[in-house]
Design a protein around this motif. Structure first.
Motif, PDB file in Angstrom:
ATOM      1  N   SER A 250       0.807  -1.221   0.000  1.00 32.33           N
ATOM      2  CA  SER A 250       0.000   0.000   0.000  1.00 32.33           C
ATOM      3  C   SER A 250       0.840   1.271   0.000  1.00 32.33           C
ATOM      4  O   SER A 250       0.333   2.344  -0.282  1.00 32.33           O
ATOM      5  CB  SER A 250      -0.911   0.012   1.223  1.00 32.33           C
ATOM      6  OG  SER A 250      -0.140   0.076   2.411  1.00 32.33           O
ATOM      7  N   CYS A 252       1.849   2.607   2.645  1.00 30.16           N
ATOM      8  CA  CYS A 252       1.480   3.324   3.872  1.00 30.16           C
ATOM      9  C   CYS A 252       2.623   3.238   4.877  1.00 30.16           C
ATOM     10  O   CYS A 252       3.283   2.194   4.998  1.00 30.16           O
ATOM     11  CB  CYS A 252       0.223   2.722   4.496  1.00 30.16           C
ATOM     12  SG  CYS A 252      -1.313   3.274   3.759  1.00 30.16           S
ATOM     13  N   LYS A 291      -7.722  12.765  10.189  1.00 28.50           N
ATOM     14  CA  LYS A 291      -7.937  11.427   9.643  1.00 28.50           C
ATOM     15  C   LYS A 291      -7.547  10.352  10.664  1.00 28.50           C
ATOM     16  O   LYS A 291      -7.024  10.642  11.736  1.00 28.50           O
ATOM     17  CB  LYS A 291      -7.124  11.254   8.359  1.00 28.50           C
ATOM     18  CG  LYS A 291      -7.424  12.269   7.267  1.00 28.50           C
ATOM     19  CD  LYS A 291      -8.803  12.084   6.706  1.00 28.50           C
ATOM     20  CE  LYS A 291      -8.999  12.867   5.417  1.00 28.50           C
ATOM     21  NZ  LYS A 291      -8.877  14.319   5.562  1.00 28.50           N
ATOM     22  N   TRP A 293      -5.403   6.849  11.554  1.00 24.56           N
ATOM     23  CA  TRP A 293      -4.236   6.035  11.211  1.00 24.56           C
ATOM     24  C   TRP A 293      -4.610   4.583  11.475  1.00 24.56           C
ATOM     25  O   TRP A 293      -4.469   4.072  12.574  1.00 24.56           O
ATOM     26  CB  TRP A 293      -3.039   6.454  12.037  1.00 24.56           C
ATOM     27  CG  TRP A 293      -1.731   5.950  11.492  1.00 24.56           C
ATOM     28  CD1 TRP A 293      -1.527   5.184  10.389  1.00 24.56           C
ATOM     29  CD2 TRP A 293      -0.419   6.188  12.037  1.00 24.56           C
ATOM     30  NE1 TRP A 293      -0.195   4.924  10.190  1.00 24.56           N
ATOM     31  CE2 TRP A 293       0.508   5.531  11.189  1.00 24.56           C
ATOM     32  CE3 TRP A 293       0.051   6.890  13.135  1.00 24.56           C
ATOM     33  CZ2 TRP A 293       1.874   5.563  11.432  1.00 24.56           C
ATOM     34  CZ3 TRP A 293       1.416   6.915  13.373  1.00 24.56           C
ATOM     35  CH2 TRP A 293       2.313   6.268  12.534  1.00 24.56           C
ATOM     36  N   CYS A 294      -5.076   3.918  10.439  1.00 20.93           N
ATOM     37  CA  CYS A 294      -5.679   2.590  10.601  1.00 20.93           C
ATOM     38  C   CYS A 294      -4.678   1.456  10.445  1.00 20.93           C
ATOM     39  O   CYS A 294      -5.067   0.286  10.464  1.00 20.93           O
ATOM     40  CB  CYS A 294      -6.807   2.413   9.595  1.00 20.93           C
ATOM     41  SG  CYS A 294      -6.307   2.711   7.886  1.00 20.93           S
ATOM     42  N   CYS A 295      -3.411   1.749  10.265  1.00 15.06           N
ATOM     43  CA  CYS A 295      -2.416   0.702  10.008  1.00 15.06           C
ATOM     44  C   CYS A 295      -2.026   0.005  11.306  1.00 15.06           C
ATOM     45  O   CYS A 295      -1.541   0.654  12.245  1.00 15.06           O
ATOM     46  CB  CYS A 295      -1.183   1.301   9.340  1.00 15.06           C
ATOM     47  SG  CYS A 295      -1.525   2.155   7.796  1.00 15.06           S
ATOM     48  N   HIS A 395      -0.719   9.874   3.473  1.00 13.94           N
ATOM     49  CA  HIS A 395      -1.597   8.724   3.250  1.00 13.94           C
ATOM     50  C   HIS A 395      -2.752   9.033   2.298  1.00 13.94           C
ATOM     51  O   HIS A 395      -3.370   8.109   1.753  1.00 13.94           O
ATOM     52  CB  HIS A 395      -2.149   8.207   4.575  1.00 13.94           C
ATOM     53  CG  HIS A 395      -1.171   7.376   5.336  1.00 13.94           C
ATOM     54  ND1 HIS A 395      -1.392   6.921   6.616  1.00 13.94           N
ATOM     55  CD2 HIS A 395       0.067   6.916   4.996  1.00 13.94           C
ATOM     56  CE1 HIS A 395      -0.350   6.227   7.028  1.00 13.94           C
ATOM     57  NE2 HIS A 395       0.541   6.210   6.069  1.00 13.94           N
ATOM     58  N   HIS A 396      -3.070  10.293   2.085  1.00 19.09           N
ATOM     59  CA  HIS A 396      -4.209  10.662   1.241  1.00 19.09           C
ATOM     60  C   HIS A 396      -3.785  11.423  -0.006  1.00 19.09           C
ATOM     61  O   HIS A 396      -4.622  12.013  -0.687  1.00 19.09           O
ATOM     62  CB  HIS A 396      -5.200  11.498   2.059  1.00 19.09           C
ATOM     63  CG  HIS A 396      -5.826  10.731   3.180  1.00 19.09           C
ATOM     64  ND1 HIS A 396      -7.015  10.050   3.054  1.00 19.09           N
ATOM     65  CD2 HIS A 396      -5.406  10.512   4.461  1.00 19.09           C
ATOM     66  CE1 HIS A 396      -7.322   9.460   4.199  1.00 19.09           C
ATOM     67  NE2 HIS A 396      -6.354   9.731   5.073  1.00 19.09           N
ATOM     68  N   TYR A 407      -3.727   5.354   1.375  1.00 15.08           N
ATOM     69  CA  TYR A 407      -4.844   4.995   2.252  1.00 15.08           C
ATOM     70  C   TYR A 407      -5.836   4.089   1.527  1.00 15.08           C
ATOM     71  O   TYR A 407      -6.295   3.069   2.084  1.00 15.08           O
ATOM     72  CB  TYR A 407      -5.547   6.261   2.749  1.00 15.08           C
ATOM     73  CG  TYR A 407      -6.799   5.989   3.549  1.00 15.08           C
ATOM     74  CD1 TYR A 407      -6.723   5.602   4.876  1.00 15.08           C
ATOM     75  CD2 TYR A 407      -8.058   6.111   2.956  1.00 15.08           C
ATOM     76  CE1 TYR A 407      -7.876   5.349   5.607  1.00 15.08           C
ATOM     77  CE2 TYR A 407      -9.214   5.860   3.676  1.00 15.08           C
ATOM     78  CZ  TYR A 407      -9.115   5.471   5.002  1.00 15.08           C
ATOM     79  OH  TYR A 407     -10.261   5.205   5.721  1.00 15.08           O
ATOM     80  N   TRP A 410      -4.443   0.651   1.062  1.00 12.66           N
ATOM     81  CA  TRP A 410      -4.495  -0.115   2.308  1.00 12.66           C
ATOM     82  C   TRP A 410      -5.893  -0.686   2.512  1.00 12.66           C
ATOM     83  O   TRP A 410      -6.044  -1.862   2.869  1.00 12.66           O
ATOM     84  CB  TRP A 410      -4.095   0.769   3.481  1.00 12.66           C
ATOM     85  CG  TRP A 410      -4.198   0.083   4.816  1.00 12.66           C
ATOM     86  CD1 TRP A 410      -5.298   0.014   5.624  1.00 12.66           C
ATOM     87  CD2 TRP A 410      -3.176  -0.657   5.489  1.00 12.66           C
ATOM     88  NE1 TRP A 410      -5.025  -0.716   6.749  1.00 12.66           N
ATOM     89  CE2 TRP A 410      -3.723  -1.147   6.690  1.00 12.66           C
ATOM     90  CE3 TRP A 410      -1.850  -0.946   5.188  1.00 12.66           C
ATOM     91  CZ2 TRP A 410      -3.000  -1.901   7.595  1.00 12.66           C
ATOM     92  CZ3 TRP A 410      -1.115  -1.710   6.090  1.00 12.66           C
ATOM     93  CH2 TRP A 410      -1.684  -2.172   7.274  1.00 12.66           C
ATOM     94  N   GLN A 411      -6.919   0.134   2.304  1.00 10.20           N
ATOM     95  CA  GLN A 411      -8.297  -0.338   2.469  1.00 10.20           C
ATOM     96  C   GLN A 411      -8.601  -1.462   1.493  1.00 10.20           C
ATOM     97  O   GLN A 411      -9.272  -2.446   1.848  1.00 10.20           O
ATOM     98  CB  GLN A 411      -9.275   0.825   2.267  1.00 10.20           C
ATOM     99  CG  GLN A 411      -9.167   1.931   3.312  1.00 10.20           C
ATOM    100  CD  GLN A 411      -9.470   1.423   4.712  1.00 10.20           C
ATOM    101  OE1 GLN A 411     -10.300   0.547   4.918  1.00 10.20           O
ATOM    102  NE2 GLN A 411      -8.763   1.984   5.697  1.00 10.20           N
TER     103      GLN A 411
END
Length: 615
Positions: A250, A252, A291, A293-295, A395-396, A407, A410-411
């Motif tokens: 990704s 990321c 935002k 940080w989902c990692c 990330h965006h 981002y 990653w999703q």
């Protein structure tokens, strides 16, 4: 081969520059493809087609052989119809011969490279050129102009001894062109080294990208081009080191650690913890970040270089325990770990470039800029800015080629195959698994490590229950040294053991802070210690002892039975007397060597001394 038979590096310079050794041709026959006409310059292609058009025109119109008698009458008409410049009849006849003998291959009509003088201008000039070449092919990399001056001077000095037929030197342009005809690879090896030559001319191994999230994660360190200030005291504390992990699939950034300690297992461990665990601290610590940080999750492979911190036994064991495979890159092949190298350049060029206090890798770029004097950014503020840039910007933001957004990639990856997440119980184990491993002696008083002592009632019970166990495994959390974990082999578990010496000092203290404190303490003691004075005193003591030994050897041996008890009776001490000579039990004469104990009448000497000693 004799030296005079050995071919010069320029032996083929004016004869066949494009020849290939037969052995090389045989070994590369399967993978090499001959060049086609399209690979030549446009002018060459036009000339080939001109020759072809004249040959084909003549083949249709010519009656008889390709002789001057038959060709001359047709050349002007061919030139008018083809609207091309007519060649000489001999040239046209030669084209036809080459073309027909080649099996009518179009590439046989490519003109030979005949530009320039195909013969040496002078007979003996090459000797001096070879000497100049030796000076050119060195790591110091002198310029062609400097080497040409040396070459010219050699010939000028030599000509002073020659009356006739003086040696004529090449012009600078001729010298320059000859240098440029050298093998570019050989020149690069001699002037820049084999590694850079291979980097420039050899093929680069293919890089196989990851096919899913957290399949391959790159990690590395870099010092940032920025000087930061201490939050409380506002004085410069230096350039921080950034340890960063980036997901290959990704792109990321999944975790990082920012600190001032040189790259080590400590910084690797901190960055790994940040990457693996959920980023729940973001909203509370940095409310300005919008935002998420989902990692998070366990990576499959950790791609590292050959830094010493990545070869530590603690890291190897910890990764094995976490189920993470360590992939070591070959030495000096950065293209196999491209993303983390690129993101460091991006951070230094886009994020830190405009912050006062920027440093420069090249000292010439600094000019009059004083990084420490102009530093205005506190550490905590930069930490917030770095988090915000990673989460809300990088990330965006699409990459430079607009192929993907980290981002969204990653999703896409976690929707296809979610990574393994750690449970709360597993997260508690991370501090132990990623702790700094060490073997220590387990004895009375507990465990001594980091110049501190750790002990507890439970640990004391283990000493009583398992007295044969003298060495134990310890794990230290570098963030908090107020306790350590000790592995009890017989019970197959870790126990938490607090620091007991000194009490209260280690509360909330990191290992790095403690090491700094120890260093400052040693420096303070060293400054307060008068080493010259201590050396003089120690020498005086040694000399005094030697003198006393020599004096005793020279004296007559005296009767010493009971004297030690008499010294007690005489109360010899540092605050009073230093000799038993004043004791009433001694008959002291003027001659010290004739001093003899008085023998009491009717009593034994030892019994009397025993009676006198009340202790």
């Amino acid at each position: 081969m004799k030296n005079h038979d050995k071919p010069s590096i320029f032996s083929d310079e004016f004869e066949c520059e494009n020849q290939i050794e037969e052995s090389e041709l045989a070994s590369n026959a399967e993978c090499a493809v001959s060049r086609d006409l399209a690979s030549y310059p446009d002018a060459t292609q036009k000339e080939v087609m001109r020759r072809y058009y004249f040959i084909e025109w003549m083949r249709k119109e010519l009656a008889g052989g390709w002789t001057q008698k038959n060709l001359d009458p047709l050349l002007n008409r061919a030139a008018r119809e083809l609207q091309l410049k007519a060649p000489k009849w001999r040239a046209l006849a030669n084209w036809w011969k080459i073309y027909s003998q080649s099996g009518f291959k179009l590439t046989s009509l490519i003109p030979r490279q005949t530009a320039g003088n195909r013969h040496l201008k002078v007979k003996n000039e090459m000797v001096f050129f070879d000497k100049a070449l030796e000076r050119y092919l060195v790591p110091e990399r002198p310029s062609i102009a400097a080497v040409y001056q040396y070459y010219s001077d050699l010939i000028r000095i030599e000509n002073q001894n020659i009356v006739e037929n003086k040696i004529e030197a090449l012009s600078y342009k001729g010298f320059y062109n000859r240098i440029k005809k050298l093998s570019a690879y050989d020149v690069k090896v001699a002037r820049h080294g084999k590694y850079l030559a291979d980097m420039e001319f050899n093929s680069i191994d293919a890089h196989y990208p990851a096919s899913r999230v957290l399949e391959k994660v790159e990690i590395d360190h870099t010092p940032l081009d920025l000087i930061l200030l201490d939050d409380e005291h506002n004085f410069p504390i230096g350039r921080p080191y950034l340890t960063l992990l980036i997901d290959q699939f990704s792109r990321c950034i999944i975790g990082f650690y920012l600190g001032f300690k040189e790259p080590s297992y400590f910084s690797v461990m901190k960055a790994l913890l940040n990457a693996i665990k959920p980023k729940n601290y973001i909203s509370e610590q940095f409310p300005s970040i919008e935002k998420e940080w989902c990692c998070e999750g366990k990576m499959e492979s950790l791609v590292v270089d050959n830094g010493a911190e990545f070869w530590s036994k603690s890291l190897e064991q910890s990764c094995l325990e976490l189920g993470i495979h360590i992939q070591y890159n070959p030495v000096r092949k950065p293209w196999l770990k491209p993303l983390v190298e690129r993101i460091f350049r991006t951070i230094n060029s886009k994020l830190t470039i405009s912050i006062p206090g920027k440093t420069f890798s090249n000292i010439l770029q600094r000019e009059d800029y004083d990084s420490k004097k102009d530093a205005v950014m506190r550490f905590s503020i930069f930490n917030e800015i770095l988090h915000k840039w990673i989460i809300d910007v990088y990330h965006h933001e699409p990459d430079s080629r607009k192929r993907s957004i980290p981002y969204l990639k990653w999703q896409e990856g976690i929707n296809y195959l979610p990574p393994i997440s750690y449970s709360p119980e597993d997260e508690k184990q991370l501090a132990i698994i990623l702790g700094i491993k060490a073997k220590r002696q387990h004895r009375r008083g507990g465990i001594h490590i980091h110049s501190l002592r750790y002990d507890s009632e439970i640990l004391a019970d283990c000493r009583r229950m398992y007295p044969s166990v003298t060495s134990v495994l310890t794990k230290t959390n570098p963030d908090d040294i107020s306790y350590i974990y000790v592995f009890i082999e017989h019970e197959q578990k870790y126990i938490k053991v607090p620091c007991v010496d000194p009490i209260g000092y280690t509360k909330g203290l990191s290992l790095f802070q403690h090491q700094i404190n120890l260093k400052l303490q040693r420096e303070y003691i060293d400054k307060k210690t008068d080493l010259d004075s201590l050396a003089k005193v120690r020498m005086y003591i040694n000399d005094r002892i030697l003198k006393e030994i020599n004096d005793l050897k020279s004296r007559q041996k005296k009767a010493t039975k009971g004297i030690s008890r008499l010294a007690k009776h005489a109360s010899i001490g540092s605050d009073k007397k230093e000799s038993i000579s004043t004791s009433p039990l001694l008959n002291v004469s003027k001659d010290a060597d004739q001093t003899k104990p008085v023998q009491p009448k009717g009593d034994d000497w030892d019994d009397l001394i025993s009676d006198l000693d009340p202790y």
